[in-house]
Enzyme design. Structure first.
Site, PDB file in Angstrom:
ATOM      1  N   PHE A  82       0.807  -1.227   0.000  1.00  0.00           N
ATOM      2  CA  PHE A  82       0.000   0.000   0.000  1.00  0.00           C
ATOM      3  C   PHE A  82       0.836   1.272   0.000  1.00  0.00           C
ATOM      4  CE2 PHE A  82      -0.141  -2.138   4.158  1.00  0.00           C
ATOM      5  CZ  PHE A  82       0.630  -1.263   4.921  1.00  0.00           C
ATOM      6  N   CYS A 100       1.232   2.975  -3.487  1.00  0.00           N
ATOM      7  CA  CYS A 100       0.082   3.581  -4.179  1.00  0.00           C
ATOM      8  C   CYS A 100      -0.736   4.533  -3.312  1.00  0.00           C
ATOM      9  CB  CYS A 100      -0.813   2.481  -4.758  1.00  0.00           C
ATOM     10  SG  CYS A 100      -1.437   1.306  -3.540  1.00  0.00           S
ATOM     11  N   HIS A 101      -0.428   4.650  -2.044  1.00  0.00           N
ATOM     12  CA  HIS A 101      -1.226   5.494  -1.138  1.00  0.00           C
ATOM     13  C   HIS A 101      -0.278   6.266  -0.238  1.00  0.00           C
ATOM     14  CE1 HIS A 101      -3.960   6.400   2.268  1.00  0.00           C
ATOM     15  NE2 HIS A 101      -4.898   6.368   1.343  1.00  0.00           N
ATOM     16  N   PHE A 102       0.186   7.356  -0.588  1.00  0.00           N
ATOM     17  CA  PHE A 102       0.040   8.129  -1.820  1.00  0.00           C
ATOM     18  C   PHE A 102       1.405   8.226  -2.469  1.00  0.00           C
ATOM     19  CE2 PHE A 102      -3.187   9.664   1.134  1.00  0.00           C
ATOM     20  CZ  PHE A 102      -4.327   9.594   0.361  1.00  0.00           C
ATOM     21  N   VAL A 111       1.567   6.437   3.094  1.00  0.00           N
ATOM     22  CA  VAL A 111       0.918   6.238   4.385  1.00  0.00           C
ATOM     23  C   VAL A 111      -0.012   5.026   4.264  1.00  0.00           C
ATOM     24  CG1 VAL A 111      -0.936   7.877   3.828  1.00  0.00           C
ATOM     25  CG2 VAL A 111      -0.411   7.387   6.214  1.00  0.00           C
TER      26      VAL A 111
END
Length: 171
Positions: A66, A69-71, A76
């Site tokens: 994650f 892609c976040h962010f 985070v």
């Protein structure tokens, strides 16, 4: 028979394959959605309400899926993944108690986010306090939970609800 009170990553992977509580019963999601590396304590007594508690952990490293892609440029862990981990643990608790059926998150009361999990963190700890279990036509647990990162509480959720269904045809 004595209940197991701690579970390793391999135990949790067995649960994700439907091998821990038996076919058709409570399962955890498979990786990448499995947000728990181990359950260090589970009991049907104790906790804030005296009706059961779980303590589980997730090891953090910058390569977790994650963060990419976040962010982009501001990595985070999504707060919804911490919330989902708490639902995962409430469902696991129902299966651990020997209740039949497949778990489904049914909602929560108030959820608060007041911190974040960054790729520099080392460990997330989940604490679940069982408030009530209901065993009628539907098996249901209601719990409160917190998420901490490296010892600092960052999320809380009240009234986490998870049910076990022997059939999800009409759900």
């Amino acid at each position: 028979m004595t209940k197991q009170h701690a579970f390793t990553r391999e135990d949790l992977l067995r649960c994700s394959r439907g091998e821990l509580f038996g076919p058709g019963n409570a399962q955890l999601p498979a990786p990448n959605m499995l947000m728990i590396d181990r359950i260090v304590h589970i009991s049907d007594v104790g906790g804030k309400y005296g009706k059961g508690e779980l303590v589980a952990e997730l090891d953090i490293n910058p390569d977790l899926w994650f963060f990419a892609c976040h962010f982009e440029g501001d990595p985070v862990m999504p707060g919804c993944l911490g919330l989902d981990a708490m639902w995962q643990l409430v469902g696991f608790y129902l299966g651990w108690q020997g209740n039949p059926g497949r778990g489904r998150a049914l909602g929560s009361g108030e959820v608060k986010f007041f911190g974040q999990v960054l790729p520099t963190a080392k460990k997330v700890t989940y604490n679940i306090h069982i408030k009530r279990t209901i065993n009628r036509s539907l098996v249901l647990a209601i719990a409160d939970g917190t998420v901490s990162v490296d010892g600092r509480e960052i999320y809380s959720a009240e009234g986490l609800r998870v049910g076990l269904f022997t059939s999800t045809d009409s759900f």
